[in-house]
Scaffold this motif. Sequence first.
Motif, PDB file in Angstrom:
ATOM      1  N   GLY A  71       0.802  -1.204   0.000  1.00  0.00           N
ATOM      2  CA  GLY A  71       0.000   0.000   0.000  1.00  0.00           C
ATOM      3  C   GLY A  71       0.840   1.260   0.000  1.00  0.00           C
ATOM      4  O   GLY A  71       2.024   1.233   0.335  1.00  0.00           O
ATOM      5  N   ASP A  72       0.208   2.338  -0.405  1.00  0.00           N
ATOM      6  CA  ASP A  72       0.817   3.671  -0.374  1.00  0.00           C
ATOM      7  C   ASP A  72      -0.119   4.544   0.447  1.00  0.00           C
ATOM      8  O   ASP A  72      -1.165   4.980  -0.040  1.00  0.00           O
ATOM      9  N   ASP A  73       0.264   4.796   1.708  1.00  0.00           N
ATOM     10  CA  ASP A  73      -0.603   5.550   2.603  1.00  0.00           C
ATOM     11  C   ASP A  73      -0.887   6.953   2.076  1.00  0.00           C
ATOM     12  O   ASP A  73      -1.999   7.464   2.203  1.00  0.00           O
ATOM     13  N   ALA A  74       0.109   7.579   1.506  1.00  0.00           N
ATOM     14  CA  ALA A  74      -0.052   8.955   1.038  1.00  0.00           C
ATOM     15  C   ALA A  74      -1.082   9.060  -0.078  1.00  0.00           C
ATOM     16  O   ALA A  74      -1.732  10.093  -0.237  1.00  0.00           O
ATOM     17  N   LYS A  75      -1.221   7.966  -0.835  1.00  0.00           N
ATOM     18  CA  LYS A  75      -2.155   7.968  -1.963  1.00  0.00           C
ATOM     19  C   LYS A  75      -3.433   7.199  -1.668  1.00  0.00           C
ATOM     20  O   LYS A  75      -4.290   7.072  -2.548  1.00  0.00           O
ATOM     21  N   ASN A  76      -3.555   6.662  -0.449  1.00  0.00           N
ATOM     22  CA  ASN A  76      -4.720   5.821  -0.107  1.00  0.00           C
ATOM     23  C   ASN A  76      -4.922   4.746  -1.168  1.00  0.00           C
ATOM     24  O   ASN A  76      -6.050   4.518  -1.632  1.00  0.00           O
ATOM     25  N   THR A  77      -3.835   4.114  -1.537  1.00  0.00           N
ATOM     26  CA  THR A  77      -3.861   3.136  -2.619  1.00  0.00           C
ATOM     27  C   THR A  77      -3.321   1.799  -2.140  1.00  0.00           C
ATOM     28  O   THR A  77      -2.364   1.752  -1.367  1.00  0.00           O
ATOM     29  N   VAL A  78      -3.944   0.742  -2.621  1.00  0.00           N
ATOM     30  CA  VAL A  78      -3.475  -0.606  -2.333  1.00  0.00           C
ATOM     31  C   VAL A  78      -3.199  -1.315  -3.653  1.00  0.00           C
ATOM     32  O   VAL A  78      -3.893  -1.086  -4.656  1.00  0.00           O
ATOM     33  N   TYR A  79      -2.161  -2.133  -3.642  1.00  0.00           N
ATOM     34  CA  TYR A  79      -1.754  -2.870  -4.829  1.00  0.00           C
ATOM     35  C   TYR A  79      -1.794  -4.367  -4.547  1.00  0.00           C
ATOM     36  O   TYR A  79      -1.591  -4.800  -3.412  1.00  0.00           O
ATOM     37  N   LEU A  80      -2.017  -5.127  -5.592  1.00  0.00           N
ATOM     38  CA  LEU A  80      -1.925  -6.578  -5.479  1.00  0.00           C
ATOM     39  C   LEU A  80      -1.073  -7.077  -6.640  1.00  0.00           C
ATOM     40  O   LEU A  80      -1.491  -7.011  -7.800  1.00  0.00           O
ATOM     41  N   GLU A  81       0.124  -7.523  -6.305  1.00  0.00           N
ATOM     42  CA  GLU A  81       1.017  -8.097  -7.301  1.00  0.00           C
ATOM     43  C   GLU A  81       0.726  -9.586  -7.367  1.00  0.00           C
ATOM     44  O   GLU A  81       0.838 -10.296  -6.360  1.00  0.00           O
ATOM     45  N   MET A  82       0.348 -10.058  -8.547  1.00  0.00           N
ATOM     46  CA  MET A  82      -0.040 -11.452  -8.715  1.00  0.00           C
ATOM     47  C   MET A  82       0.931 -12.129  -9.689  1.00  0.00           C
ATOM     48  O   MET A  82       1.017 -11.706 -10.848  1.00  0.00           O
ATOM     49  N   ASN A  83       1.630 -13.120  -9.202  1.00  0.00           N
ATOM     50  CA  ASN A  83       2.597 -13.854 -10.009  1.00  0.00           C
ATOM     51  C   ASN A  83       2.198 -15.313 -10.122  1.00  0.00           C
ATOM     52  O   ASN A  83       1.422 -15.826  -9.307  1.00  0.00           O
ATOM     53  N   ASN A  84       2.764 -15.977 -11.117  1.00  0.00           N
ATOM     54  CA  ASN A  84       2.480 -17.396 -11.343  1.00  0.00           C
ATOM     55  C   ASN A  84       0.976 -17.665 -11.316  1.00  0.00           C
ATOM     56  O   ASN A  84       0.503 -18.560 -10.608  1.00  0.00           O
ATOM     57  N   LEU A  85       0.263 -16.892 -12.092  1.00  0.00           N
ATOM     58  CA  LEU A  85      -1.199 -16.999 -12.096  1.00  0.00           C
ATOM     59  C   LEU A  85      -1.649 -18.335 -12.651  1.00  0.00           C
ATOM     60  O   LEU A  85      -1.028 -18.899 -13.568  1.00  0.00           O
ATOM     61  N   LYS A  86      -2.741 -18.829 -12.088  1.00  0.00           N
ATOM     62  CA  LYS A  86      -3.309 -20.110 -12.466  1.00  0.00           C
ATOM     63  C   LYS A  86      -4.734 -19.918 -12.952  1.00  0.00           C
ATOM     64  O   LYS A  86      -5.391 -18.935 -12.571  1.00  0.00           O
ATOM     65  N   PRO A  87      -5.249 -20.836 -13.760  1.00  0.00           N
ATOM     66  CA  PRO A  87      -6.637 -20.702 -14.226  1.00  0.00           C
ATOM     67  C   PRO A  87      -7.633 -20.547 -13.077  1.00  0.00           C
ATOM     68  O   PRO A  87      -8.635 -19.832 -13.224  1.00  0.00           O
ATOM     69  N   GLU A  88      -7.358 -21.179 -11.953  1.00  0.00           N
ATOM     70  CA  GLU A  88      -8.284 -21.072 -10.818  1.00  0.00           C
ATOM     71  C   GLU A  88      -8.250 -19.700 -10.154  1.00  0.00           C
ATOM     72  O   GLU A  88      -9.069 -19.433  -9.260  1.00  0.00           O
ATOM     73  N   ASP A  89      -7.343 -18.820 -10.564  1.00  0.00           N
ATOM     74  CA  ASP A  89      -7.349 -17.444 -10.071  1.00  0.00           C
ATOM     75  C   ASP A  89      -8.341 -16.575 -10.841  1.00  0.00           C
ATOM     76  O   ASP A  89      -8.549 -15.411 -10.483  1.00  0.00           O
TER      77      ASP A  89
END
Length: 120
Positions: A71-89
């Motif tokens: 997250g970036d508190d100053a920007k009120n932003t949250v990120y989700l880095e997704m690696n090795n994605l699978k079909p069930e995602d």
Amino acid sequence: QVQLVESGGGLVRPGGSLRLSCAASGTIFSIHDMGWYRQAPGKQRDLVAAFDSGGSTRYADSVKGRFTISGDDAKNTVYLEMNNLKPEDTAVYYCNALLTDWTHRQMDYWGQGTQVTVSS
């Protein structure tokens, strides 16, 4: 009023990566918890990853070691880095925030959702 605006979804091949972003805007006094949930067709909406104001994170077992929330508190932003994605995602990913808004009460907000599709 508060809005959560998500971006970054799309189509990716198995093993690929995506990065989701969610920015909270409006009259926000404090954010207590922020994170991502997902809902696949015919299934309930489940937690993917989240963190609280103390910095503690929690992940669904199915994504541990592959997804990272930040997250970036100053920007009120949250990120989700997704690696090795699978079909069930494959699912619609929703941003969620528990925050104190202009009413001075803790309120639960949701984004509109962004589609993530993992397919070859």
